[in-house]
Design an enzyme around this catalytic site. Sequence first.
Site, PDB file in Angstrom:
ATOM      1  CE  LYS A 116      37.589  20.987  42.846  1.00  0.00           C
ATOM      2  NZ  LYS A 116      36.335  20.600  42.192  1.00  0.00           N
ATOM      3  CD  GLU A 200      44.574  24.464  43.066  1.00  0.00           C
ATOM      4  OE1 GLU A 200      43.743  24.993  43.821  1.00  0.00           O
ATOM      5  OE2 GLU A 200      44.942  23.270  43.195  1.00  0.00           O
ATOM      6  CG  HIS A 234      42.785  12.798  40.190  1.00  0.00           C
ATOM      7  ND1 HIS A 234      43.893  13.374  40.771  1.00  0.00           N
ATOM      8  CD2 HIS A 234      42.950  12.917  38.842  1.00  0.00           C
ATOM      9  CE1 HIS A 234      44.689  13.835  39.820  1.00  0.00           C
ATOM     10  NE2 HIS A 234      44.146  13.566  38.647  1.00  0.00           N
ATOM     11  NE  ARG A 296      30.255  14.854  48.561  1.00  0.00           N
ATOM     12  CZ  ARG A 296      31.230  13.968  48.532  1.00  0.00           C
ATOM     13  NH1 ARG A 296      31.251  12.984  49.423  1.00  0.00           N
ATOM     14  NH2 ARG A 296      32.201  14.052  47.646  1.00  0.00           N
TER      15      ARG A 296
END
Length: 643
Positions: A116, A200, A234, A296
Amino acid sequence: MIQKLLIANRGEIACRIARSAREMGIATLAIASEADEEALHVQSCDEAVYLGGHSPAESYLRSDAIIAAAQEHGADAIHPGYGFLSEDPDFAQAVQEAGLIWVGPPAAAIRAMGLKDAAKALMQKAGVPIVPGYHGETQSLERLQQAAAEIGYPVLIKAVAGGGGKGMRRVDRPEEFAAHLASAQSEAQGAFGNARVLIEKFIANPRHIEIQVFGDGQKAVHLYERDCSLQRRHQKVIEEAPAPHMPNAVRDAMGRAAVRAAQAIGYASAGTVEFIVDGSDALNEDSFYFMEMNTRLQVEHPVTEEILGIDLVAWQLQVAAGGLLPLKQDEIHAQGHSIEARLYAEDSAQGFLPSIGQLHHLNFGPGLRVETGVAQGGQVTPYYDPMIAKLIATGPDRASALRLLLRGLKLTQIAGLKTNRDFLIALLQHEDFVAGSFDTGLIARDMEGLTRAPVPAPEDWARAALCAMGLLDTGRDRQGDAGFTLFTPLRQSLALRYQDELQTVHVSLRPGGQTVVDVAGEIFELGPRTLSQRPAVLAAGKAYLFGEQTLVFDVIDPLERTATVQSDGAITAPMPGLVKQVFVRAGQEVAAGDPIVVLEAMKMQHTLCADHAGRVENLTARQDQQVDAGVVLAVIEAAQEDA
């Protein structure tokens, strides 16, 4: 064109890919573990190779064995599905080096998006907006704490590898940071073999909106957006396309950004660029930020297929065989609305613990596209994701699609294990979802109301008794009865249990088909036409009543004279699993709510806690120990009150 395709995945994923391949005239080769020898995906393919074992590591993750199987059985291509190996660049490269066609993006593109922090740096360079944060190499506690302070709390700690919410923690205060960091790093290391994290800024009222992209290595297009904001821990629960209240200007800006992201890495095949959107106000062109790119096909791709009228798997197979994009951007048009619900074998009332066992009865409601990897009589095992099916409804507008999905779910009948069906129905009827005004925190905020257990009315007890007698059974599993006889005298008494409530119901049959049921003195007179108003199934000694909510009654076997009662304080394994961590030692004093053991099952970790204060006795749990359901792991002997 591809002649024979090995599908390197299982369940509904493999079934979905096999369907498109079959329609294109491509032969299919399935792989299967010991646990999946009779699975639906094996039956859906022309041939199967059995790799042995039960766990993914023993079967579906054995990349060398998979490539060897493709070569031995004459497959010229491998499709990795959209899980397990689909985002493994080493596997992609190995497939191509073996002279086989890889149905997916180039290994270089997978690597570019696999971490990431590196992906965000690349996207920033390509002009794609990113969330403010720290993506540096230094991973010391001091540096990460400093970064969090500079960004400003609350912040998110996120594993740089993987996804699905694993290795992710929200931190609201500086004093919580160290503990959350250690937890996130431990989970990331266990899940992905990589403990590195990034920090973040946490965005309040976030919406999760993703753009489907497709490339052929030269050009890329976007296939509009999906809203995946309804999530639990999540994990996506409901997905829809298009996103509610999405202005065209924002849609176009987000689509252009996604195409820039795909073209920056020379992307080929299907992919998804995921954005986090500030939902605290109306959406605008400056309110979305790049989160990650999934290299994907996604689980939720059917809603995109439905509004576009295209087959994304067919596109993948065409491009992998050397073809170009079937359509240009200005030839791709969306119509209507589509909503998908993920139906899982899990107990919503018990923290969504996975439910394992046999599907004694399985009947999906009408009007739905059903993507499933199981069938009636099949097993949901502890080894894999407990998804039963994805249920998709499509209509000319959002209200129509929602109405069709709700009707289909309410008419879906599943007996043999617990499911999240009722939770999905409640969620789809939540006023904020109906209005299209929701964010990723909706489920957590309203969890109590969404998982509230139904309370049976006296008439429900009456119908359960009739179901147990075979008089109200629309789909009985005669193989699964728990010893209850169906020879019905003119009057019979039945013992039923709903959760902790036990009730004796008296049933009398009268000439002409009239039935009289006595429930605690309340009398119901039911004629032949009223017996099937609420669908019911008798399976494995339980009476299931379906409707907006599912009621499950235990039918007490009249020959059964004993009952097993757990002693107070026993910490038992709710399902088969692996003991990942033991927090206590024998003789230790604990408080109510203290964690005792972490049990891992179905790719999820579950913390078992003390329900009262006391002393730890009979501690049998050991780290890395495999245990069966019902095994007592420890006993918490209640603290004695002072005289």
